[in-house]
Design a protein around this motif. Structure first.
Motif, PDB file in Angstrom:
ATOM      1  N   ALA A 205     -45.699  24.547  72.094  1.00  0.00           N
ATOM      2  CA  ALA A 205     -46.816  24.697  71.159  1.00  0.00           C
ATOM      3  C   ALA A 205     -46.329  24.819  69.718  1.00  0.00           C
ATOM      4  N   ALA A 206     -45.095  25.285  69.529  1.00  0.00           N
ATOM      5  CA  ALA A 206     -44.522  25.407  68.189  1.00  0.00           C
ATOM      6  C   ALA A 206     -44.056  24.060  67.641  1.00  0.00           C
TER       7      ALA A 206
ATOM      8  N   LEU B 145     -51.940  24.374  85.280  1.00  0.00           N
ATOM      9  CA  LEU B 145     -52.094  23.943  83.893  1.00  0.00           C
ATOM     10  C   LEU B 145     -52.975  22.707  83.891  1.00  0.00           C
ATOM     11  N   ILE B 146     -54.026  22.730  83.059  1.00  0.00           N
ATOM     12  CA  ILE B 146     -54.975  21.617  82.985  1.00  0.00           C
ATOM     13  C   ILE B 146     -55.102  21.207  81.526  1.00  0.00           C
ATOM     14  N   VAL B 147     -54.928  19.902  81.250  1.00  0.00           N
ATOM     15  CA  VAL B 147     -55.040  19.422  79.877  1.00  0.00           C
ATOM     16  C   VAL B 147     -56.252  18.510  79.729  1.00  0.00           C
TER      17      VAL B 147
ATOM     18  N   ILE C 142     -43.692  19.670  81.650  1.00  0.00           N
ATOM     19  CA  ILE C 142     -44.806  20.337  80.978  1.00  0.00           C
ATOM     20  C   ILE C 142     -45.074  19.652  79.637  1.00  0.00           C
ATOM     21  N   ALA C 143     -44.022  19.267  78.926  1.00  0.00           N
ATOM     22  CA  ALA C 143     -44.182  18.524  77.672  1.00  0.00           C
ATOM     23  C   ALA C 143     -44.889  17.205  77.934  1.00  0.00           C
ATOM     24  N   SER C 144     -44.538  16.541  79.012  1.00  0.00           N
ATOM     25  CA  SER C 144     -45.187  15.280  79.372  1.00  0.00           C
ATOM     26  C   SER C 144     -46.678  15.500  79.678  1.00  0.00           C
TER      27      SER C 144
ATOM     28  N   LYS D 109     -50.231  14.177  77.432  1.00  0.00           N
ATOM     29  CA  LYS D 109     -51.389  13.443  77.966  1.00  0.00           C
ATOM     30  C   LYS D 109     -52.688  13.868  77.285  1.00  0.00           C
ATOM     31  N   ALA D 110     -52.674  15.005  76.623  1.00  0.00           N
ATOM     32  CA  ALA D 110     -53.877  15.484  75.946  1.00  0.00           C
ATOM     33  C   ALA D 110     -53.983  14.956  74.515  1.00  0.00           C
ATOM     34  N   LEU D 111     -52.907  14.377  74.013  1.00  0.00           N
ATOM     35  CA  LEU D 111     -52.896  13.917  72.621  1.00  0.00           C
ATOM     36  C   LEU D 111     -53.661  12.618  72.460  1.00  0.00           C
TER      37      LEU D 111
END
Length: 136
Positions: A74-75, A107-109, A128-130, A134-136
């Motif tokens: 997140a940072a 975790l849900i995006v 997790i980064a991947s 997917k939300a971007l």
């Protein structure tokens, strides 16, 4: 006058050092998880940006492993607009059910109102980064 100038200089040096020491820590706190509320979640979805929902339990070792990973990611400026909501697995059972989650560490995006991915029990930073991407 000389001792007064020395004290001011010393004080400035101490403040500058303290500020320099704290600055690297600020991004880690810039985008932390907010407790889930339906109103805040709907507002974040309506804004159309990336959203992460964490189904979290304080007693869960996997959740504890996920937390620093999510904070680090997140940072990253790439995820600067990511809104993170934490659902209490034990205290918000109706919300857990509404998200279709059967266990903590889920975790849900979302991108806006569209769910774009989910994972359960993942503690690998790369995956997790991947997922967040997917939300971007």
């Amino acid at each position: 006058m000389s001792s007064m100038l020395t004290r001011k200089t010393l004080l400035r040096a101490v403040l500058a050092f303290a500020l320099a020491a704290l600055l690297p820590l600020l991004p880690a706190f810039a985008n932390t998880a907010a407790p889930y509320s339906a109103a805040a979640f709907k507002a974040a979805q309506a804004a159309g940006g990336p959203v992460l929902v964490e189904i979290h339990a304080d007693w869960c070792s996997t959740c504890k492993a996920q937390t620093p990973i999510i904070q680090r990611l997140a940072a990253d400026p790439k995820f600067a607009k990511l809104k993170i909501f934490r659902v209490d697995f034990d205290g918000q059972k109706d919300v857990v059910k509404a998200f279709g989650a059967s266990m903590q560490s889920t975790l849900i995006v979302f991108n806006g109102t569209n769910e774009t991915g989910r994972s359960v029990g993942d503690t690998k930073e790369a995956s997790i980064a991947s997922l967040l991407a997917k939300a971007l």
